[in-house]
Design a protein around this motif. Structure first.
Motif, PDB file in Angstrom:
ATOM      1  N   TYR A  62       0.829  -1.206   0.000  1.00  0.00           N
ATOM      2  CA  TYR A  62       0.000   0.000   0.000  1.00  0.00           C
ATOM      3  C   TYR A  62       0.864   1.257   0.000  1.00  0.00           C
ATOM      4  N   GLY A  63       1.930   1.258   0.802  1.00  0.00           N
ATOM      5  CA  GLY A  63       2.797   2.432   0.839  1.00  0.00           C
ATOM      6  C   GLY A  63       3.439   2.725  -0.510  1.00  0.00           C
ATOM      7  N   SER A  65       2.310   1.738  -3.481  1.00  0.00           N
ATOM      8  CA  SER A  65       1.246   2.134  -4.412  1.00  0.00           C
ATOM      9  C   SER A  65       0.797   3.565  -4.151  1.00  0.00           C
ATOM     10  N   TYR A  66       0.694   3.939  -2.880  1.00  0.00           N
ATOM     11  CA  TYR A  66       0.248   5.296  -2.552  1.00  0.00           C
ATOM     12  C   TYR A  66       1.238   6.337  -3.056  1.00  0.00           C
ATOM     13  N   ARG A  67       2.525   6.091  -2.855  1.00  0.00           N
ATOM     14  CA  ARG A  67       3.526   7.052  -3.320  1.00  0.00           C
ATOM     15  C   ARG A  67       3.515   7.178  -4.838  1.00  0.00           C
ATOM     16  N   LYS A  70       0.194   8.954  -5.897  1.00  0.00           N
ATOM     17  CA  LYS A  70       0.274  10.366  -5.503  1.00  0.00           C
ATOM     18  C   LYS A  70       1.230  11.134  -6.397  1.00  0.00           C
ATOM     19  N   PRO A 151      -4.205  -3.541  -2.049  1.00  0.00           N
ATOM     20  CA  PRO A 151      -3.487  -2.306  -1.683  1.00  0.00           C
ATOM     21  C   PRO A 151      -3.405  -1.302  -2.823  1.00  0.00           C
ATOM     22  N   ALA A 155      -4.991   2.442  -2.548  1.00  0.00           N
ATOM     23  CA  ALA A 155      -4.234   3.678  -2.780  1.00  0.00           C
ATOM     24  C   ALA A 155      -4.980   4.609  -3.731  1.00  0.00           C
ATOM     25  N   TYR A 156      -5.564   4.054  -4.788  1.00  0.00           N
ATOM     26  CA  TYR A 156      -6.357   4.887  -5.705  1.00  0.00           C
ATOM     27  C   TYR A 156      -7.572   5.473  -4.997  1.00  0.00           C
ATOM     28  N   VAL A 159      -6.156   8.388  -2.666  1.00  0.00           N
ATOM     29  CA  VAL A 159      -5.592   9.541  -3.379  1.00  0.00           C
ATOM     30  C   VAL A 159      -6.663  10.275  -4.173  1.00  0.00           C
TER      31      VAL A 159
END
Length: 263
Positions: A62-63, A65-67, A70, A151, A155-156, A159
């Motif tokens: 998840y971390g 994917s989030y970065r 974003k 994950p 993340a999508y 964000v």
């Protein structure tokens, strides 16, 4: 091959037919029994350690994917296009993995499973037999892809502020992405077994899976998705748009799923 022959030659069954839950009950009942009983010598902390490892894996995925999501969203003007492109590439990779895994899983569930003697001898309609085995194939082949997709889609959702209905949209987009490769893999395996023996076909499919997986890694590396975040590296706008559109195609289920999620 003998399974198909026996199924076709048996008379059409009469009377009430068992449901899919009943046909697949030996599988999920045995899975529940294994979860409830602990073999001798196995520590009770083994399940706890596996759960912690799974949570850590999902958190790290998840971390990352989030970065990535974003970063692509913050790109001026073309942020949504880049985010959709990234999701389409991820779904395309998932689709390729599903096609390969369904080929091998369909061979095991349709021709090498231990419950085939019982199911073929039973007064069972061939359609229910096929659906039960297809569902088993899809579950065996898709559980890891689903874990990887959770994950990424989370993340999508965070964000892009997907809202409360986003999980329903994500599930509706993933279901065809999981079922279509299962149907294709089962059909391909049924055709292949009519040419080669089942155990020899399994070795052939294993070799094909390894070669295709290597080709997929090379293809993703050649595409260089990181260059999409630097449009100034292209000579003109036409080259950038050409890279932005490939390798999407309106007939690919990955394109349907990514378009549905981004909308």
């Amino acid at each position: 091959m003998w399974t198909t022959t026996l199924t076709r030659s048996s008379p059409k069954p009469t009377g009430p037919q068992p449901g899919l839950v009943t046909l697949t009950s030996p599988k999920w009942r045995s899975a529940l029994a294994r979860m409830r009983t602990r073999p001798e010598g196995v520590s009770r902390w083994r399940g706890v350690l596996l759960a912690i490892a799974g949570v850590l894996f999902l958190a790290v995925a998840y971390g990352i994917s989030y970065r990535a999501v974003k970063y692509f969203k913050d790109v001026p003007e073309i942020g949504p296009l880049l985010a959709g492109k990234l999701l389409g590439m991820a779904f395309l990779a998932f689709l390729s993995i599903l096609l390969l895994s369904n080929l091998v899983s369909a061979l095991s569930t349709f021709f090498l499973a231990r419950d085939l003697d019982m199911l073929v001898a039973a007064p069972l309609d061939w359609g229910r037999f096929y659906l039960a085995k297809l569902g088993e194939t899809v579950v065996h082949s898709s559980w890891m892809v689903v874990l990887l997709a959770v994950p990424l889609l989370a993340a999508y959702a965070v964000v892009w502020e997907g809202g409360l209905l986003f999980p329903l949209v994500a599930i509706a987009a993933l279901v065809p992405l999981l079922v279509i490769p299962g149907v294709i893999g089962a059909a391909t395996t049924l055709l292949l077994v009519n040419i080669f023996p089942a155990r020899r076909a399994r070795d052939i499919l294993g070799l094909v899976s390894l070669l295709t997986a290597g080709a997929l890694v090379v293809m993703l590396r050649v595409m260089r998705p990181e260059q999409l975040a630097r449009p100034e590296g292209f000579q003109n706008l036409v080259d950038f748009l050409a890279v932005l559109r490939s390798p999407s195609h309106p007939l690919l289920p990955s394109g349907w799923a990514s378009g549905m999620v981004m909308n």
